[in-house]
Motif scaffolding. Sequence first.
Motif, short mmCIF file in Angstrom:
data_model
loop_
_atom_site.label_atom_id
_atom_site.label_comp_id
_atom_site.label_asym_id
_atom_site.label_seq_id
_atom_site.Cartn_x
_atom_site.Cartn_y
_atom_site.Cartn_z
N ARG B 388 0.83 -1.21 0.00
CA ARG B 388 0.00 0.00 0.00
C ARG B 388 0.86 1.26 0.00
O ARG B 388 0.58 2.22 -0.72
N LYS B 389 1.93 1.26 0.82
CA LYS B 389 2.79 2.44 0.86
C LYS B 389 3.50 2.67 -0.47
O LYS B 389 3.62 3.79 -0.94
N ARG B 390 3.99 1.58 -1.05
CA ARG B 390 4.69 1.69 -2.33
C ARG B 390 3.71 2.14 -3.42
O ARG B 390 4.08 2.92 -4.30
N SER B 391 2.47 1.67 -3.35
CA SER B 391 1.47 2.09 -4.34
C SER B 391 1.20 3.58 -4.24
O SER B 391 1.01 4.26 -5.25
N ALA B 392 1.18 4.11 -3.02
CA ALA B 392 0.95 5.55 -2.87
C ALA B 392 2.12 6.32 -3.48
O ALA B 392 1.92 7.31 -4.20
N LEU B 393 3.34 5.85 -3.24
CA LEU B 393 4.53 6.50 -3.84
C LEU B 393 4.42 6.49 -5.37
O LEU B 393 4.61 7.52 -6.03
N ILE B 394 4.08 5.32 -5.94
CA ILE B 394 3.97 5.22 -7.40
C ILE B 394 2.83 6.10 -7.90
O ILE B 394 2.94 6.74 -8.95
N GLY B 395 1.74 6.17 -7.15
CA GLY B 395 0.62 7.03 -7.53
C GLY B 395 1.07 8.48 -7.68
O GLY B 395 0.75 9.15 -8.68
N PHE B 396 1.84 8.97 -6.71
CA PHE B 396 2.34 10.35 -6.82
C PHE B 396 3.31 10.49 -7.99
O PHE B 396 3.34 11.50 -8.67
#
Lengths: 415, 415
Positions: B388-396
Motif C-alpha cells: 500500500r505504501k509503495r502504491s501511494a509512492l507510485i501514484g504520486f
Amino acid sequence: MKNAIIYSIGNELVEGLIVDTNSKFLSVHLKSLGYNVIRIETLPDVLDIIVRRISEGLSEADLLITTGGLGPTEDDLTREAISKVLNKSLVLNEEIANELIERALKYYNKAPESVKKQALVLEGAIVLDNPVGTAPGQLIKHNGKTIVILPGPPVEMIPVFESIKGELKTDDELYTRRIKTIGVPEAVLMDEHKDLLYSNPQITIATMASYERGVEVRLTGSVVLKEEIDGIVEQLTNLLGESVYALDDDSIEDVVYKLLKENNLTISFAESCTGGLLSARFVDIPGVSSVYKGGVVAYSNESKANILRVPKDIIEKHGAVSEECVSYMAKNAREIFDSEFSVSISGIAGPTGGTPQKPVGTVCFAFASKKGVKAFTYNLRGDREMIRKRSALIGFDIARRGIREWLRLEGNIKG
Amino acid sequence: MKNAIIYSIGNELVEGLIVDTNSKFLSVHLKSLGYNVIRIETLPDVLDIIVRRISEGLSEADLLITTGGLGPTEDDLTREAISKVLNKSLVLNEEIANELIERALKYYNKAPESVKKQALVLEGAIVLDNPVGTAPGQLIKHNGKTIVILPGPPVEMIPVFESIKGELKTDDELYTRRIKTIGVPEAVLMDEHKDLLYSNPQITIATMASYERGVEVRLTGSVVLKEEIDGIVEQLTNLLGESVYALDDDSIEDVVYKLLKENNLTISFAESCTGGLLSARFVDIPGVSSVYKGGVVAYSNESKANILRVPKDIIEKHGAVSEECVSYMAKNAREIFDSEFSVSISGIAGPTGGTPQKPVGTVCFAFASKKGVKAFTYNLRGDREMIRKRSALIGFDIARRGIREWLRLEGNIKG
C-alpha cells in the motif's frame, strides 16, 4: 529486581538515518518480564567502543541485550565485540553456514564468502533461529549474567526475541492491563476514580493521553496481583461506561470493524478536513473490505455539492463546516455507497481558514443510519496535524457509539 | 573531529512508552555540524544514574546534549544532576520565574510553587529561550567542554536547538545533498554511476531505499567541497533524468503540489487498495485545497460502478484490478471532481485476494487528463502495508510524470 541494559548497534542509528524502534519494543517487554532497564545505549559500528561499553555494562546489569551488527559485512561487529569481552572464541556452525549458502544460491549464481560470517557462533552459546532473515540470534550465560544477541531489522528481531521471552522471565514478572477511553479529560478521569485506582500502592497507575488514541489508563503490578488488577479494570470499565472504547490491544478502528463484522453490517465515510485519514486508518485492518464500502474525500465545496449532493444553499447559508452540511454528507454517502451506516467530517484544520465564529479547530461530524442522522460539533485545540488526527479518532468514536446504539435499538446485544 | 554524546532522559523512554525521536534529529544535525556521535544514552529519571553517566561522558566527549527531565515535578532531575556533576549551584532566575507564574495564572487561579523549579539556572549558564513550552534550555561551558540542556518534547526541543546551532559549528562542518529517485533499482543506480559518485574519496556516498520515498542518494563531505558536491549532484540529476523526483528536502507529494500550484492546475484521486493513503498524504500539505479537488475511496466493486461509473461488464470481464478498470476510474473521477487531472489505483494488497494470474502485489494505476488516459501495471513485493505504501509512492510519481508531460505538450516549461 534484576537490571538490564539494551544496546542498539549501527552507524545508521548514531547518524540519525533511522529511528531506533527496537529499544522501545524491548523496554516494554523487559519491564513486564520483571527487569529494571537502567539504560539504553546506541553505539556506532566501532569495535573498541562496543567492547568498552559492553564490558562496563556487564559489571552493572544482569541481562544485556544487543540488536544489530550481525550482517555479513565488515561493519558488522557485534559478534566479534562480545567474543572479545567474554574471551570466548567464535566457531563456524557448519549447519547454519550450509543453510546460508543454499539460501544465497537461490538469488545469485555464487554465494559470497562473507555469508559464512553470519554462521559464527560464540563458544557455549545457544543459537536462536531467525525465521525471517539470515543471521541467527544467540544467547550466552557468563558468570551469572545473560547476554542475548539479536538481529537489527525489527521484522527479524521481534520473532527471535519472542522465542526466548519465556526463558528471560524473573520472579518480578509483571501483569499489565490497559483501559482505553475517549471523552473524559485525563485529569477528571484520574480525579474521579482515584480511590479505586490507588487502592493498592503495589499497583502502579500510569496514564497516556494522545491525539490518535485518547486517554489510556495502564495498571501494572506483580503477576500475583492479577485477579486484583482484573477486578479494578472491571469496576472502572463499568463506572466509565461508554467512555471506554477498548481494553488492552484493540484500537478504536478495530472495535468499529469488529462491531460491524460480527453483525454483518457495513459503513462508508465522507471526509473533508481529515482528507482520507479515517479511510486510510480503517483500510490498515486486513479483511476490512467485508464491512467497508468506501469513502469520498470531498475537499472542495464543489465536490460536496456534486458528489455528495449537499444542496448549494445549505453550504451558502451555513458554510461547509456546519452540522447542516455534515448531515447531508453522511446521509447521502450512506445512500451512494449503499452502506448501513456513514460517518462524515468537515472542519477547519488550519493554519488558515478560521473566523471569529468558526475558529481553527471547529470540526463537525455526523452519523447516518436508516433511522436518521445525528450531528455534533467539536472545538479542538492544536496544530493542523493534531486537529486532523484527533478528528479521525472522534470520527471512529462517533461510528462506535452510533453502531452500538443502533444495535441496542434493534434488540441485538452483540455490540 | 570533536566527539559528542546525546542523553535522552525520562522513565517514559526506558519503559518503552514513547519512541525517542529527539536523538535521531540531533544525530543528523550534529553530524552535519562536524561532530562524531560516539553514543546515545537513554536514561531513567534516577538522579545518581544521570550523575554517573554524565560524569563519565564528560571525560570522553567535547559536547554533551541532554533532552528531557526539565519539567516542574519531582521526577525531573536533569538540572540537579548537571549541577552535581559540574559542582555549580542552581540559581533562581527571577525574570523566568515571573514569566512562568504569569503564564500559569492564565490557566489556574493560583500558580503552583513547583513552576519555579523550571526557572532554576546553572551558575554561569546561558539561558536558551523556549518559545513553545515553559522550561528554558541552558548552555554551559566547563573546562573546554560544552553542555547543552534541552527540553524533552520535540516541539520545544527543535526550536531551542535551532537557536544555538550556529554556536555549535566546528571546523569539520559537513555539507550534504540528497538526490531522491524512483524507478531505478538501488543496485543498478549505484553500479551505473559509480565512477561519478566515487570520484572523490573525501565525499561519502550513502543510499537509503524505502517503500515510502524510493531510493535516496546522499552525498556528504566537508563544506570546502560544496562546489564539487553540487557539481556531482547536477551531473547525476541530468544523467538520471525523469527518475529524479526531488532534491534535498522536498517529498514527492510536495513536488506534485508545486507543479499544480505554479501552473494553476487541479487534481483528484480514485483509490481502491490504498484506501485513502494517497489522499491523506496529500492533505498533509498546508494549502493543498487550492489544487486538490478531492477523492473517492472505491473499496467495493459496487462503489466503483455506482460512484465512479465503471461499467459493470468491464469489472466482470477484466476484474477490478485491471488497466481497463483503473482507466475508467481515473477518467470518471476527473469528470466528477471537475479537475484537470486524476490518478487512480486498484490492486491486491493481500494477504488474501491473489490468484495465479494476478498474485498479491499486482497493482494497476491510471493517469487522466483532457488528452486521454494512460494505464500501468506493477508487480510489487512485500506485505500488505509495504504494497500500500509503495502504491501511494507510485501514484504520486505517475501524477508527477503525467503533469510534466502535459506541461511540455502545452508548451509550458515551468514544470
